[in-house]
Design a protein around this motif. Structure first.
Motif, mmCIF file in Angstrom:
data_model
loop_
_atom_site.group_PDB
_atom_site.id
_atom_site.type_symbol
_atom_site.label_atom_id
_atom_site.label_comp_id
_atom_site.label_asym_id
_atom_site.label_seq_id
_atom_site.Cartn_x
_atom_site.Cartn_y
_atom_site.Cartn_z
ATOM 1 N N VAL A 120 3.077 1.653 3.975
ATOM 2 C CA VAL A 120 4.050 0.774 3.301
ATOM 3 C C VAL A 120 5.086 0.543 4.281
ATOM 4 C CG1 VAL A 120 5.418 0.691 1.062
ATOM 5 C CG2 VAL A 120 3.260 1.586 0.813
ATOM 6 N N PHE A 149 8.001 8.172 0.244
ATOM 7 C CA PHE A 149 7.059 8.683 -0.688
ATOM 8 C C PHE A 149 5.576 8.736 0.045
ATOM 9 C CE2 PHE A 149 7.945 4.463 -1.981
ATOM 10 C CZ PHE A 149 6.445 3.934 -2.241
ATOM 11 N N ARG A 196 -3.632 7.738 -5.511
ATOM 12 C CA ARG A 196 -4.251 7.385 -6.854
ATOM 13 C C ARG A 196 -5.740 7.800 -6.837
ATOM 14 N NH1 ARG A 196 -4.075 1.630 -6.930
ATOM 15 N NH2 ARG A 196 -3.185 1.899 -5.060
ATOM 16 N N ARG A 230 -8.819 5.655 1.264
ATOM 17 C CA ARG A 230 -8.077 4.808 2.049
ATOM 18 C C ARG A 230 -6.729 5.164 2.334
ATOM 19 N NH1 ARG A 230 -11.211 3.545 -2.306
ATOM 20 N NH2 ARG A 230 -11.088 1.268 -2.904
ATOM 21 N N ALA A 231 -5.920 4.969 3.237
ATOM 22 C CA ALA A 231 -4.453 5.163 3.556
ATOM 23 C C ALA A 231 -4.012 3.776 3.995
ATOM 24 C CB ALA A 231 -4.265 6.261 4.601
ATOM 25 N N HIS A 232 -2.821 3.540 3.180
ATOM 26 C CA HIS A 232 -2.277 2.371 3.638
ATOM 27 C C HIS A 232 -0.440 2.630 3.746
ATOM 28 C CE1 HIS A 232 -0.821 -1.894 3.161
ATOM 29 N NE2 HIS A 232 0.060 -1.579 2.288
ATOM 30 N N HIS A 281 -6.890 6.084 -3.394
ATOM 31 C CA HIS A 281 -5.850 5.179 -2.532
ATOM 32 C C HIS A 281 -4.614 6.303 -2.383
ATOM 33 C CE1 HIS A 281 -7.961 2.038 -4.573
ATOM 34 N NE2 HIS A 281 -7.437 1.310 -3.562
ATOM 35 N N ALA A 319 2.050 8.466 -2.089
ATOM 36 C CA ALA A 319 1.598 8.260 -3.683
ATOM 37 C C ALA A 319 0.120 8.082 -3.364
ATOM 38 C CB ALA A 319 2.223 7.120 -4.118
ATOM 39 N N THR A 356 -3.008 10.301 9.119
ATOM 40 C CA THR A 356 -3.840 9.667 8.135
ATOM 41 C C THR A 356 -5.312 10.172 8.256
ATOM 42 O OG1 THR A 356 -4.174 7.576 8.991
ATOM 43 C CG2 THR A 356 -2.296 7.714 7.357
ATOM 44 N N GLU A 365 -0.957 5.959 -0.570
ATOM 45 C CA GLU A 365 0.232 5.068 0.314
ATOM 46 C C GLU A 365 1.253 5.975 0.815
ATOM 47 O OE1 GLU A 365 0.920 1.528 -2.601
ATOM 48 O OE2 GLU A 365 0.897 3.339 -3.730
#
Lengths: 120, 120, 120
Positions: free
Chosen positions: C47, C61, C65, C43-45, C5, C63, C17, C7
């Motif tokens: 924020v 940021f 995971r 996947r990219a999200h 993941h 981030a 992305t 973000e």
């Protein structure tokens, strides 16, 4: 570190995410557990597609996850959890007729394999 | 508790998230592991930006994470995982020509530092 | 397995992305830790709602995971973490005047209760 995720269901239309995140961050700073306010990275995500249980009542939730580098005591983590829940309880009011659940999870991130760099 | 997150890639256009979440919640209720159906908080998130591996084939995934308060046996968690995967397998049909991966992770939330309140 | 993941805050407008996810996936393949490139699900999200700390500076940021099936050594996980952070450091340039934090967490998924199936 720390990372905070707040999810809220889209039927909680009165939730002010800017204000809520700032209040949550202030609670974390006030705990004295974190060296720099700058380290606290919080985000809110509106959940458009959700289902609480199997019943027909209108329901919603606000779910916070706080991720910390490993090493803090259970007592410290419990206090952090309760202080964040207190913020969530205080920010209502919630819509009439919606059953709302508020929750806070605190989880460890493995300190030995966490990597970070700050730029600028 | 429990919290269920379902992510699905945007190329799985036929996925009915309302129906899928309800079926997943019914599977959790049927497990007998949870005191109240009301406690099951599930959400679906469409992943618009994704990459599976490095190849050029069209690919997608549905990834479920189930978060439980700590204390259940590995056997119980395995049964929950398999029952949720069975729901995902049953809800297809998937688009022609897309390689789809379905997965279910079960993870513990630390019971001692989880906070919750229900309103209304 | 693995699941990645990413973000990123919405003020990091130059982040590509597609390119970033592909480079992260290539770094994971190059580690030799994973049997098939096909297994890497990233996947990219973006924020949109976030708050870093309590200060007034503009901040953002990225981030990441990375979730792995349990069983790898701390050393292997640390190497994976650092190789992903190196990709994030390499993809900048970041906007002028934004303080950006890049981080990578590696966490285990319980191997005994993870379920998966591939279709097509």
């Amino acid at each position: 570190m720390p990372h905070l995720h707040l999810e809220y269901t889209a039927n909680l239309t009165q939730l002010d995410t800017d204000k809520t995140l700032l209040r949550l961050n202030h609670a974390l700073v006030a705990s004295g557990q974190f060296g720099a306010e700058f380290d606290i990275k919080s985000r809110a995500h509106k959940v458009e597609s959700f289902r609480v249980g199997t019943g027909l009542n209108e329901r919603g939730f606000v779910a916070v996850r706080l991720a910390l580098l490993s090493g803090r005591s259970a007592q410290v983590k419990k206090q952090l959890s309760e202080s964040l829940l207190a913020v969530l309880q205080d920010i209502g009011d919630w819509p009439e007729g919606v059953q709302v659940q508020l929750s806070v999870e605190v989880r460890d991130m493995d300190r030995d394999t966490y990597s970070k760099v700050a730029i600028g």
